[in-house]
Scaffold this active site. Structure first.
Site, short mmCIF file in Angstrom:
data_model
loop_
_atom_site.label_atom_id
_atom_site.label_comp_id
_atom_site.label_asym_id
_atom_site.label_seq_id
_atom_site.Cartn_x
_atom_site.Cartn_y
_atom_site.Cartn_z
CB CYS A 1 -0.16 -6.01 20.08
SG CYS A 1 1.14 -6.65 19.01
CB CYS B 1 5.98 -1.95 19.85
SG CYS B 1 6.09 -2.29 18.09
CB CYS C 1 -4.02 -7.95 22.96
SG CYS C 1 -2.31 -7.37 23.05
CG HIS D 1 2.17 -10.73 27.73
ND1 HIS D 1 0.91 -10.21 27.87
CD2 HIS D 1 2.31 -11.67 28.71
CE1 HIS D 1 0.30 -10.80 28.88
NE2 HIS D 1 1.12 -11.68 29.41
CB CYS E 1 3.82 -6.71 2.31
SG CYS E 1 2.30 -6.03 2.96
CB CYS F 1 -0.54 -0.56 18.74
SG CYS F 1 0.24 -0.42 17.12
CB CYS G 1 7.01 0.40 3.98
SG CYS G 1 6.32 -1.04 4.81
CB CYS H 1 2.16 -4.95 27.90
SG CYS H 1 0.60 -4.14 27.54
CB CYS I 1 -5.33 -6.83 30.01
SG CYS I 1 -4.77 -8.10 28.88
CB CYS J 1 -0.91 -0.01 1.22
SG CYS J 1 0.00 0.08 2.77
CB CYS K 1 1.79 -3.72 9.14
SG CYS K 1 0.71 -3.37 7.75
CB CYS L 1 2.12 -5.80 12.38
SG CYS L 1 3.15 -4.54 13.15
S1 SF4 Z 1 -2.75 -5.72 26.44
FE1 SF4 Z 1 -1.86 -7.45 25.32
S2 SF4 Z 1 0.34 -7.35 25.66
FE2 SF4 Z 1 -0.66 -6.02 27.16
S3 SF4 Z 1 -0.89 -7.32 28.96
FE3 SF4 Z 1 -2.78 -7.49 27.78
S4 SF4 Z 1 -2.47 -9.28 26.45
FE4 SF4 Z 1 -0.46 -8.68 27.23
S1 SF4 Z 2 0.66 -4.20 16.05
FE1 SF4 Z 2 1.99 -4.81 17.80
S2 SF4 Z 2 3.98 -5.25 16.88
FE2 SF4 Z 2 2.79 -4.09 15.37
S3 SF4 Z 2 3.34 -1.96 15.69
FE3 SF4 Z 2 1.52 -2.31 16.94
S4 SF4 Z 2 2.31 -2.91 18.96
FE4 SF4 Z 2 4.02 -3.07 17.51
#
Ligand code: SF4
Ligand code: SF4
Length: 362
Positions: A297, A278, A269, A236, A165, A290, A73, A239, A263, A70, A197, A300
């Site tokens: 999440c 990230c 997620c 995780h 991709c 994200c 990038c 996070c 969560c 797309c 992505c 990606c």
């Molecule tokens: S939001 Fe996602 S990464 Fe964060 S604690 Fe919950 S399951 Fe784990």
């Molecule tokens: S989707 Fe997950 S791995 Fe991808 S940019 Fe967002 S937080 Fe990072």
């Protein structure tokens, strides 16, 4: 003139080119020191890396090819802050071909591509996936991209797959074109995969800086991703919502303001299966990322993204949940599980997913 002097001159020239673009010597050395630190090297190597990279800046050709994607990038790179990755990668390297930003078009552009390929010795970046079901799904100047890319890769010093991709097929892999990543169509050639992505500009910059400094690919994991940006961190584990996970506090209603920070596991997620930096290195020069912005999440950076990670915004019933190791979110809520147990559960989930997709990540 001695070769040492010549090198000195090249280094000086490189720094001057950077300064002309608003990137001071100090900033560049700092950037290299940060890259060194990210790759687990001595921070003191920063100035040496900066010199080595500056020496190569301006003379190293870059060929950027685009398949099924797309253009996100390229957009991501160009939208980065100034002076930033875009300036360094696109202005400082000798960009010989880039379908989105080059001024030439039509035959002029194709001639530039052919000339660069003939000379060889370039960094080859692929954005987007390559169709294999029928190569005619992506044609460039009357030729299948598949053939063009293979031809370009033969004379490349190094091949970089920018984004999900180009790394593993990404979103197009969910369609009918047989979309695959760069490594799937090349033989005996190392491809540095930089999935996400879109591609994270800082990762692309760090990888290019590393390559310019050391003349080789950084250490890669089993999915050909630079270890410091991916394998080293399970999403995780770092996070900001992890405390809620451990207390069994899960967001189930997007409209409930009381649970807005909880969560996101039940909202799809993929953090427990996703290796990425990230949570540590946020997007857009540290503005946000994200999960902190309220989105689960999507995973990606993983080879499973996107087709094996759907639905994105609902818990996937075909995935084992953290109860796989004898723990359930409910038991976690009762305080049975401590950090170690959660780590074991997450690890078990990640392993189960890898096994499901034929991968071997531990
Ligand atoms: S939001 Fe996602 S990464 Fe964060 S604690 Fe919950 S399951 Fe784990
Ligand atoms: S989707 Fe997950 S791995 Fe991808 S940019 Fe967002 S937080 Fe990072």
């Amino acid at each position: 003139m001695s070769s040492f002097k010549k090198r000195e001159e090249l280094v000086e020239e490189g720094f001057q080119r950077l300064e002309a673009r608003g990137i001071s010597r100090r900033t560049f050395i700092k950037l290299c020191a940060m890259t060194a630190a990210a790759f687990g090297l001595e921070v003191q190597l920063g100035p040496k890396m900066a010199e080595a990279a500056a020496e190569n800046i301006g003379k190293k050709p870059l060929v950027w090819m685009q398949g099924q994607g797309c253009t996100g990038c390229s957009e991501s790179l160009l939208s980065s802050f100034e002076p930033g990755p875009a300036e360094i990668i696109l202005d400082m390297l000798s960009v010989r071909f880039h379908p989105t930003i080059m001024a030439a078009s039509g035959e002029g552009a194709i001639s530039a591509w052919k000339e660069a390929i003939e000379q060889g010795g370039y960094l080859l970046v692929l954005e987007g996936s390559i169709p294999t079901a029928d190569p005619r799904f992506c044609m460039v100047e009357g030729r299948p991209l598949l053939d063009q890319f293979r031809e370009a890769a033969r004379k490349a010093e190094v091949v970089v797959a920018a984004g999900s991709c180009a790394s593993y097929g990404g979103i197009p892999r969910a369609g009918k074109t047989g979309a695959v990543g760069a490594a799937d169509v090349l033989e005996g050639q190392t491809v540095i995969n930089l999935p996400s992505c879109p591609v994270k500009p800082t990762r692309l910059l760090g990888t290019v800086l590393y390559y310019l400094s050391f003349g080789e690919a950084p250490p890669l994991d089993e999915y050909n991703r630079p270890v410091p940006y991916y394998k080293r961190y399970l999403q995780h584990d770092s996070c900001p919502r992890r405390g809620h996970y451990e207390r069994g506090e899960f967001l189930r209603d997007w409209n409930d303001p009381e649970t807005v920070d909880w969560c996101l596991y039940y909202k799809g997620c993929k953090g427990p299966y996703t290796y990425t930096d990230c949570p540590r290195i946020w997007w857009n020069d540290g503005v946000n990322y994200c999960i902190r912005a309220g989105s689960p999440c999507a995973g990606c950076t993983q080879p499973e993204f996107y087709d094996q990670f759907t639905p994105l915004y609902a818990k996937q019933e075909n995935f084992p949940n953290p109860g796989i190791a004898g723990l359930s979110p409910a038991s976690l809520a009762k305080g049975i599980a401590g950090l170690t147990a959660v780590g074991v559960a997450s690890h078990a989930v990640a392993k189960a997913v890898k096994n499901k997709s034929g991968g071997g990540e531990e």
